[in-house]
Design a protein around this motif. Sequence first.
Motif, short mmCIF file in Angstrom:
data_model
loop_
_atom_site.label_atom_id
_atom_site.label_comp_id
_atom_site.label_asym_id
_atom_site.label_seq_id
_atom_site.Cartn_x
_atom_site.Cartn_y
_atom_site.Cartn_z
N THR A 223 35.71 18.04 -77.52
CA THR A 223 34.39 17.42 -77.03
C THR A 223 33.87 16.62 -78.59
N PHE A 224 33.59 15.41 -77.94
CA PHE A 224 33.02 14.39 -78.73
C PHE A 224 31.53 14.37 -78.69
N ILE A 225 30.52 14.69 -79.50
CA ILE A 225 29.23 14.61 -79.36
C ILE A 225 28.53 13.52 -80.14
N THR A 226 27.76 13.08 -79.22
CA THR A 226 26.98 11.82 -79.68
C THR A 226 25.60 11.97 -80.11
N ARG A 227 24.80 11.07 -80.63
CA ARG A 227 23.35 11.25 -81.07
C ARG A 227 22.39 11.06 -79.51
N SER A 228 23.14 10.72 -78.56
CA SER A 228 22.06 10.08 -77.37
C SER A 228 22.35 11.31 -76.29
N CYS A 229 22.42 12.63 -76.70
CA CYS A 229 22.83 13.67 -75.84
C CYS A 229 23.93 13.49 -74.85
N PHE A 230 24.88 12.66 -75.16
CA PHE A 230 26.12 12.30 -74.46
C PHE A 230 27.30 13.06 -74.85
N THR A 231 27.90 13.73 -74.11
CA THR A 231 29.45 14.28 -74.76
C THR A 231 30.85 13.46 -73.75
N PHE A 232 31.66 13.38 -74.48
CA PHE A 232 33.02 12.99 -73.98
C PHE A 232 34.09 13.77 -74.29
N ASP A 233 34.78 14.31 -73.18
CA ASP A 233 35.80 15.27 -73.42
C ASP A 233 37.08 14.66 -72.92
N PRO A 234 38.24 14.13 -73.76
CA PRO A 234 39.13 13.58 -73.32
C PRO A 234 40.44 15.12 -73.21
N PHE A 235 41.19 15.07 -72.20
CA PHE A 235 42.07 16.19 -72.40
C PHE A 235 43.54 15.71 -71.94
N ILE A 236 44.29 16.56 -72.13
CA ILE A 236 45.64 16.64 -71.53
C ILE A 236 46.04 17.90 -71.14
N SER A 237 47.05 18.01 -69.87
CA SER A 237 47.35 19.17 -69.26
C SER A 237 48.58 19.25 -68.51
N PHE A 238 49.03 20.29 -68.51
CA PHE A 238 50.53 20.62 -67.65
C PHE A 238 49.77 21.08 -66.33
N ARG A 239 50.64 20.62 -65.15
CA ARG A 239 50.34 20.82 -63.89
C ARG A 239 51.45 21.24 -63.18
N TYR A 240 51.32 22.23 -62.16
CA TYR A 240 52.15 22.87 -61.16
C TYR A 240 51.54 22.62 -59.88
N ALA A 241 52.31 22.08 -58.86
CA ALA A 241 51.58 21.74 -57.70
C ALA A 241 52.48 22.14 -56.49
N ARG A 242 51.99 22.80 -55.44
CA ARG A 242 52.97 22.99 -54.16
C ARG A 242 51.96 22.85 -52.96
N ILE A 243 52.42 21.68 -52.13
CA ILE A 243 51.86 20.91 -51.16
C ILE A 243 52.64 21.20 -49.88
N THR A 244 52.12 21.71 -48.83
CA THR A 244 52.88 21.65 -47.63
C THR A 244 52.15 20.87 -46.41
N LEU A 245 52.63 20.22 -45.45
CA LEU A 245 52.09 19.56 -44.69
C LEU A 245 52.95 19.64 -43.45
N GLY A 246 52.71 20.31 -42.28
CA GLY A 246 53.33 20.55 -41.31
C GLY A 246 52.69 20.11 -39.94
N THR A 247 53.49 19.50 -38.88
CA THR A 247 52.87 19.02 -37.83
C THR A 247 53.61 19.47 -36.49
N ARG A 248 53.18 20.29 -35.36
CA ARG A 248 53.74 20.86 -34.34
C ARG A 248 53.57 19.90 -33.12
N ILE A 249 54.49 19.57 -32.32
CA ILE A 249 54.26 18.66 -31.18
C ILE A 249 54.87 19.31 -29.84
N ASP A 250 54.28 19.58 -28.91
CA ASP A 250 54.87 20.17 -27.78
C ASP A 250 54.31 19.21 -26.50
N PHE A 251 55.43 18.79 -25.67
CA PHE A 251 55.28 17.83 -24.64
C PHE A 251 55.87 18.44 -23.36
N LYS A 252 55.32 18.06 -22.17
CA LYS A 252 56.07 18.45 -20.97
C LYS A 252 56.32 17.23 -20.14
#
Length: 417
Positions: A223-252
């Motif tokens: 966190t970087f604090i300024t005199r004008s009540c304003f804070t700036f927080d740069p960050f770096i992170s490690f991310r793990y993601a699992r995303i699933t997308l499924g579509t089921r179609i039935d026709f006659k």
Amino acid sequence: MRKIISCFLFFSFIFAEDSFLDIPSSEPENNIDIQTEKNTSFTAYDRELIEDTVARYVNDMMHQKKKPRYQRQPGSFTLPLKKGHVYIEGEYLFWKPYAVIPYAIRKQTFPLSNGNFDNFQVSRVADVSLKANSGYRAKLGFYLPSPTWYLDVEYTQLYAQGVDSVDSQGRGSATAFSPVEELVDIQVPWAAYAPATDSNGPYEVNAKQRMGIKIIDADLAKTFITRSCFTFDPFISFRYARITLGTRIDFKEFQDDNLVSGAFPPYGTNHIDLNNNFLGYGLRAGFKLNWALGNSGFEVFGKGAFSSLVGTFYLRNRNDLNRATNDPAQVNGTSTAAYKFADMQNSFQLVLGLLWGATFYHKCYLGIKAGYEMNTWPEFIKSLNFDTTNAEIYGGYVAWNRKLAMQGLIASIKLDF
């Protein structure tokens, strides 16, 4: 400079006492010894007191620790307590996902006055609209010994689904014996099996789509604090993601073109499964912004982040056919096209909102915030498309890339202690 002034005061006091002792006395000679003894006793005690005081002051000045450049400001959502160590935050998500995958094309052809069906056609591309659903985000954070540095780990989870359907009510052949006002034809772009020669395609198509995300982020921020009540927080992170997308179609399908929906048992059924699954990990970077609105406890907050993940993408298109007929040329069958490959997925995040917080007994901080958040994965959907030029099964496919996005409201409670 402080040390020089202290030494100057110390020697000034000593010289002042010595000059005080040299002042002639106006008392009689017989009282000189007594008075001198009294003055000598008082001066020794006074000198000892002054020496001890100045010595302690000089010692404190020499061993004084350097103050940190930044200090935690009480009342801020980012660094609410000067002596805070741990914080927890629970966040409620109400998001609507967007994943456009057409499952059917409904074509309406209107006849001319002479009975022809040329050039008067209206088509509708049908896709499933995922419903807004609830999710959550849990966060655990730690303040590091160095001022304004902190580390947190958060887990995000969301599930959503939606359904849709199309049919061909009133379809049939436009002949002199069986006139109709319009001709409706339905095509399924993902079908591996084309309709049979004595059938005019499906008369009803139902689709169901499901989506799920599970994401873990480990952030390191300052966190970087300024005199004008304003804070700036740069960050770096490690991310793990699992995303699933499924579509089921039935026709006659119908057995004959002159049959309408519900007039005769279906000629056959077809089932299609489309799956897009990604499992990856990588880096994420961004920044947080907080702007305090005076001393009211309210703050405007924002967040922007970009992540790039490397992992494995799984594609599958499974087509199951079941025809209710005795024709040996039209048998049941299954066709599956699966593809597994290494892939890179990028995502963007944008958050904006308002929060309020207060410190209690200088030992606990309670913060409440609400806002809007948007997440986009520009090229997530990569479904396989079969070649459906005829009734045969083809192994060829074409890639169909589309984005996955989600947006909605967020609300959270934070405790710092």
